[in-house]
Motif scaffolding. Sequence first.
Motif, PDB file in Angstrom:
ATOM      1  N   LYS A 129     -50.945 -62.786 -30.223  1.00 25.91           N
ATOM      2  CA  LYS A 129     -52.034 -62.333 -31.157  1.00 25.91           C
ATOM      3  C   LYS A 129     -52.159 -63.042 -32.408  1.00 25.91           C
ATOM      4  N   ARG A 130     -53.394 -63.817 -32.289  1.00 28.95           N
ATOM      5  CA  ARG A 130     -53.488 -64.660 -33.609  1.00 28.95           C
ATOM      6  C   ARG A 130     -53.667 -63.780 -34.696  1.00 28.95           C
ATOM      7  N   PRO A 131     -52.885 -64.398 -35.841  1.00 31.47           N
ATOM      8  CA  PRO A 131     -53.108 -63.901 -37.363  1.00 31.47           C
ATOM      9  C   PRO A 131     -54.452 -63.785 -37.617  1.00 31.47           C
ATOM     10  N   VAL A 132     -54.826 -62.870 -38.581  1.00 25.80           N
ATOM     11  CA  VAL A 132     -56.229 -62.756 -38.872  1.00 25.80           C
ATOM     12  C   VAL A 132     -56.309 -63.364 -40.375  1.00 25.80           C
ATOM     13  N   ASP A 133     -57.006 -64.158 -40.773  1.00 22.31           N
ATOM     14  CA  ASP A 133     -57.164 -64.768 -42.004  1.00 22.31           C
ATOM     15  C   ASP A 133     -57.618 -63.872 -43.202  1.00 22.31           C
ATOM     16  N   GLU A 134     -57.339 -64.150 -44.122  1.00 14.03           N
ATOM     17  CA  GLU A 134     -57.654 -63.258 -45.525  1.00 14.03           C
ATOM     18  C   GLU A 134     -59.236 -63.204 -45.518  1.00 14.03           C
ATOM     19  N   ALA A 135     -59.943 -64.287 -45.608  1.00 11.63           N
ATOM     20  CA  ALA A 135     -61.437 -64.162 -45.586  1.00 11.63           C
ATOM     21  C   ALA A 135     -62.092 -63.146 -44.418  1.00 11.63           C
ATOM     22  N   THR A 136     -61.324 -63.353 -43.117  1.00 11.55           N
ATOM     23  CA  THR A 136     -62.057 -62.446 -42.262  1.00 11.55           C
ATOM     24  C   THR A 136     -61.725 -60.920 -42.459  1.00 11.55           C
ATOM     25  N   ARG A 137     -60.441 -60.714 -42.764  1.00  9.21           N
ATOM     26  CA  ARG A 137     -59.857 -59.370 -43.164  1.00  9.21           C
ATOM     27  C   ARG A 137     -60.607 -58.753 -44.197  1.00  9.21           C
ATOM     28  N   ALA A 138     -60.947 -59.563 -45.178  1.00  8.06           N
ATOM     29  CA  ALA A 138     -61.740 -59.021 -46.412  1.00  8.06           C
ATOM     30  C   ALA A 138     -63.544 -58.706 -46.088  1.00  8.06           C
ATOM     31  N   LEU A 139     -63.732 -59.482 -45.296  1.00  6.61           N
ATOM     32  CA  LEU A 139     -65.237 -59.289 -44.566  1.00  6.61           C
ATOM     33  C   LEU A 139     -65.337 -57.930 -43.795  1.00  6.61           C
ATOM     34  N   LYS A 140     -64.215 -57.922 -42.921  1.00  7.63           N
ATOM     35  CA  LYS A 140     -64.229 -56.515 -42.125  1.00  7.63           C
ATOM     36  C   LYS A 140     -64.099 -55.344 -42.874  1.00  7.63           C
ATOM     37  N   THR A 141     -63.031 -55.332 -43.868  1.00  8.68           N
ATOM     38  CA  THR A 141     -62.890 -54.217 -44.768  1.00  8.68           C
ATOM     39  C   THR A 141     -64.143 -53.914 -45.544  1.00  8.68           C
ATOM     40  N   GLU A 142     -65.042 -54.979 -46.158  1.00  7.97           N
ATOM     41  CA  GLU A 142     -66.172 -54.648 -46.523  1.00  7.97           C
ATOM     42  C   GLU A 142     -67.257 -53.894 -45.668  1.00  7.97           C
ATOM     43  N   VAL A 143     -67.260 -54.447 -44.369  1.00  5.79           N
ATOM     44  CA  VAL A 143     -68.060 -53.866 -43.436  1.00  5.79           C
ATOM     45  C   VAL A 143     -67.680 -52.242 -43.233  1.00  5.79           C
ATOM     46  N   ALA A 148     -68.684 -46.593 -43.868  1.00  2.00           N
ATOM     47  CA  ALA A 148     -68.424 -45.160 -44.307  1.00  2.00           C
ATOM     48  C   ALA A 148     -69.126 -44.671 -45.406  1.00  2.00           C
ATOM     49  N   ASP A 149     -69.757 -45.433 -46.263  1.00  2.00           N
ATOM     50  CA  ASP A 149     -70.526 -44.972 -47.530  1.00  2.00           C
ATOM     51  C   ASP A 149     -71.927 -44.693 -46.946  1.00  2.00           C
ATOM     52  N   LEU A 150     -72.198 -45.316 -46.016  1.00  2.00           N
ATOM     53  CA  LEU A 150     -73.683 -44.795 -45.194  1.00  2.00           C
ATOM     54  C   LEU A 150     -73.476 -43.600 -44.522  1.00  2.00           C
ATOM     55  N   ARG A 151     -72.489 -43.521 -43.673  1.00  2.00           N
ATOM     56  CA  ARG A 151     -72.446 -42.186 -42.878  1.00  2.00           C
ATOM     57  C   ARG A 151     -72.127 -41.238 -44.012  1.00  2.00           C
ATOM     58  N   LYS A 152     -71.383 -41.325 -44.910  1.00  2.00           N
ATOM     59  CA  LYS A 152     -71.436 -40.123 -45.975  1.00  2.00           C
ATOM     60  C   LYS A 152     -72.426 -39.877 -46.625  1.00  2.00           C
ATOM     61  N   ALA A 168     -77.498 -48.265 -49.456  1.00  3.06           N
ATOM     62  CA  ALA A 168     -76.154 -48.251 -48.383  1.00  3.06           C
ATOM     63  C   ALA A 168     -76.479 -49.072 -47.187  1.00  3.06           C
ATOM     64  N   ARG A 169     -77.670 -48.854 -46.562  1.00  2.00           N
ATOM     65  CA  ARG A 169     -78.165 -49.691 -45.442  1.00  2.00           C
ATOM     66  C   ARG A 169     -78.117 -51.314 -45.568  1.00  2.00           C
ATOM     67  N   SER A 170     -78.809 -51.620 -46.835  1.00  2.00           N
ATOM     68  CA  SER A 170     -78.950 -53.239 -47.191  1.00  2.00           C
ATOM     69  C   SER A 170     -77.508 -53.403 -47.238  1.00  2.00           C
ATOM     70  N   ARG A 171     -76.530 -52.897 -47.941  1.00  2.96           N
ATOM     71  CA  ARG A 171     -75.147 -53.280 -48.165  1.00  2.96           C
ATOM     72  C   ARG A 171     -74.803 -53.198 -46.680  1.00  2.96           C
ATOM     73  N   LEU A 172     -74.680 -52.484 -45.781  1.00  3.57           N
ATOM     74  CA  LEU A 172     -74.019 -52.657 -44.557  1.00  3.57           C
ATOM     75  C   LEU A 172     -74.448 -54.060 -43.970  1.00  3.57           C
ATOM     76  N   SER A 173     -76.018 -53.993 -43.939  1.00  3.78           N
ATOM     77  CA  SER A 173     -76.431 -55.344 -43.140  1.00  3.78           C
ATOM     78  C   SER A 173     -76.142 -56.490 -43.717  1.00  3.78           C
ATOM     79  N   ALA A 174     -75.884 -56.525 -44.936  1.00  2.85           N
ATOM     80  CA  ALA A 174     -75.349 -57.742 -45.601  1.00  2.85           C
ATOM     81  C   ALA A 174     -73.878 -58.118 -45.106  1.00  2.85           C
ATOM     82  N   ALA A 175     -73.006 -57.058 -45.206  1.00  4.00           N
ATOM     83  CA  ALA A 175     -71.711 -57.181 -44.733  1.00  4.00           C
ATOM     84  C   ALA A 175     -71.668 -57.821 -43.382  1.00  4.00           C
ATOM     85  N   GLU A 176     -72.323 -57.134 -42.423  1.00  8.63           N
ATOM     86  CA  GLU A 176     -72.233 -57.515 -41.067  1.00  8.63           C
ATOM     87  C   GLU A 176     -72.650 -58.926 -40.818  1.00  8.63           C
TER      88      GLU A 176
END
Length: 833
Positions: A774-788, A793-797, A812-820
């Motif tokens: 298993k390759r380690p996940v770098d901090e930038a990828t982890r932060a982006l995945k967390t933001e997505v 979650a906020d959009l579903r709520k 909320a939709r714009s935020r999710l699209s930008a994060a993805e």
Amino acid sequence: MSVMQIWDIPGGIHPPERKDLSNKTGIQRAPLPARLVLPLNQHIGAPAEPVVAVGEPVLKGQLIAKANGFISVPVHAPTSGTVSFIGPQPYPHVSGMLVPAIVIDTDGQDQWSELQPCSDYRALEPSALLELIRQAGISGLGGAGFPTAVKLTERPTQKIHTLIINGTECEPYITADDMLMREFAAELISGIEILVHLVNPEQVLIGIEDNKPEAIAAVKQAVAERPFQVCVFPTKYPSGGEKQLIQILTGVEVPSGGLPADIGMLCQNVGTAVAVHNAVILGKPLISRITTLTGEALARPMNVEVLLGTPVGELLNFAGLDERALNRLIMGGPMMGFTLPNIDVPVIKTTNCLLASSAAELPAPTPAMPCIRCGECAEVCPASLLPQQLHFFALGQDHEQLKAHNLFDCIECGACAYVCPSSIPLVQYYRAAKGEIRDLEQKQLKAEQSKQRFELRQERLRLAEEKKEAERKARLERAALAKAAQADNPALKSTEATAAPKASGLSDELKKLKIQASMAQVALKKAEKQLATHNTPELHAQVSELRSAAEEAQKTLDAALAAEPASASTAPTANDAELKKAKIDAAMLRAQLRKLEKIEAPTAEQATELQQLRSQLEAAEKLLASLQATPAPAPAKPAIAANDDELKKAKIDAAMLRAQLRKLEKIEAPTAEQATELQQLRSQLEAAEKLLASLQPPEKQAPAQTEAGVVDPLKKAKIELAMARAALKKAEKAETDTDQLSTLTAAVSTAEQALHAAEEASSKPAPQLQRSDKRPVDEATRALKTEVAFARADLRKLERDDNAEAIALEAARSRLSAAEQALSAHQATDPTL
């Protein structure tokens, strides 16, 4: 006309009358105002309910608000115009509060609606005549404003034998009733005749003080030969009080806390009698009244016939108000009236006087001093009370003493405060104490009603419980009688014995197998639901066992269904039937015993029944144990199939007992009843596992034991390691202290060593381990995945919220699209991903 005897009242005072300011000129008509404000509550009782809408034109005398309840009166339009507002408006009260009102913008035409006079009122039924007075909106014009129709309703326990017409008007400055009797004496007598027709009294007394000679002469002339007695008596304040006037004219005192109707008497004001005449004879509702405009701040004191709802300021300007000389504006007289906070309030049905006084005329009271116990207040009290004692009790909020000293007999005339050398505002203390007592009584009434509702509910629950208990006892008695009848009837026994082999063939065996398969499926589904909620290795093992047992039970049932024609003659043994019956009897007795043991304070009868149930349960359990220990005879045909059926049944019983045992073992602090049940389940499981081991074929003894959970060190080591790891993970999430974490880590290490030892001792081949890098996940990828993840979650709520705004959803939709998009771009540029 004979001369009436006149009595005197205790106490009373003689303040300066000052009536000559306003009784020198006749009654004048006030000018039509541009705007009328008509409060919906101008009387004692419930406020009226509007029947008009804003913008609706109305005519003079038209109904604009209907009575809302028994103690209520309607309101009519005093002139023609348009309804411009319905809502809160100033009200003539010392607090300056706002009340619901109807505002009419007048059109100046003063156009009447269609009137319905009734000249021959004697042809009407009393109820119809009362309703006519009620619909005319008439309430008492002399003081409190009690609805006249309600007051005229006879009490069923006492006939009204004396009708008293109150023309006393004892308070200084006020001359409205004096001028009304002078100029409307004929209408007054006509109104009295209508009241007499309604009440049918034995005598009619018209009480007038001797300081009104013109009014006395006019009334006597209008009475003429009628059997009405005009009673003239000396001037004294407050002889115009209802109870005081009755005592003056008849010598009879109204009982403390009682009403004049309790002693067969009824009082009505002269203004009310004239309003009754106008309503019945002329068909006119109450839309105006005579009001005194007086005081040294007015250039032209007078009495005016004013439309209800007329602003006070316009009336005072009509009388020549000098605002520089005005010190206090009082509605009512100087003794019982109250100071108005402003001149924007309207005239209402109880407005008999507007006193615009100067500073010299009514100087401000001096600051209150301590009571010196002079007793002057007690000497002038017309109700024979002890005002100084009432004052002290009011200060101390001693409500019981206030009621014991008859606080509510106080008529608030103000005579005690008038003579008090310490300038104590006694009446204000009495009013406040009355209000507090009424509030407390209202709260006590509500509390008592709540208590009664609670007690009635408890009684209903008790009766329902007693009914259930009686039905249960009746069922037990019927069952006992049925058993006794069966035991005492040999013919019934022989019939049952003959019919038993016929009825207990393969169909009973199929029924048993169906029940076992159904119970296994139910237990499996329940365990699967628990597994979906709590994913633990222990529940995985339990589900596997229950699934295997359910499959075996279904296979056995299918095989029995397929072989039904061939095995129709096969019958279950008597031992199985007796064992089943013993189990059912023990279960029923155990359930009844638990229900009775839950009762906190059992009665003697319940205690006796409890003891009997315990004895019966003990005997039933002994019988069940003996039947379980006795081996059942093997059936003749087919032996292998019967052995398989017993084996499957034993597996199902062991799996269900194990599931129940695990469920109870999870309880952290079991009760005594649960601990007993836990011990019983352990004993039953041990017996079931022994039975299962004995039913296994010789070549499958070891695997059977392993499957039953008796000995399987490898499986046990795996479960213990999984539970130790789960406990460690849970403690790490809860941030437990270091000592406890060290203990749990050591437990995991010990469990791992035990698992390795079990694997080495086991005959099973070692598992092949497949490792993936298993390759380690770098901090930038982890932060982006967390933001997505957070954006999703906020959009579903927001999407689940029915009240969510569209702007928030879009953001909320714009935020999710930008994060993805950001995550995709980063993954495309990173060669390691």
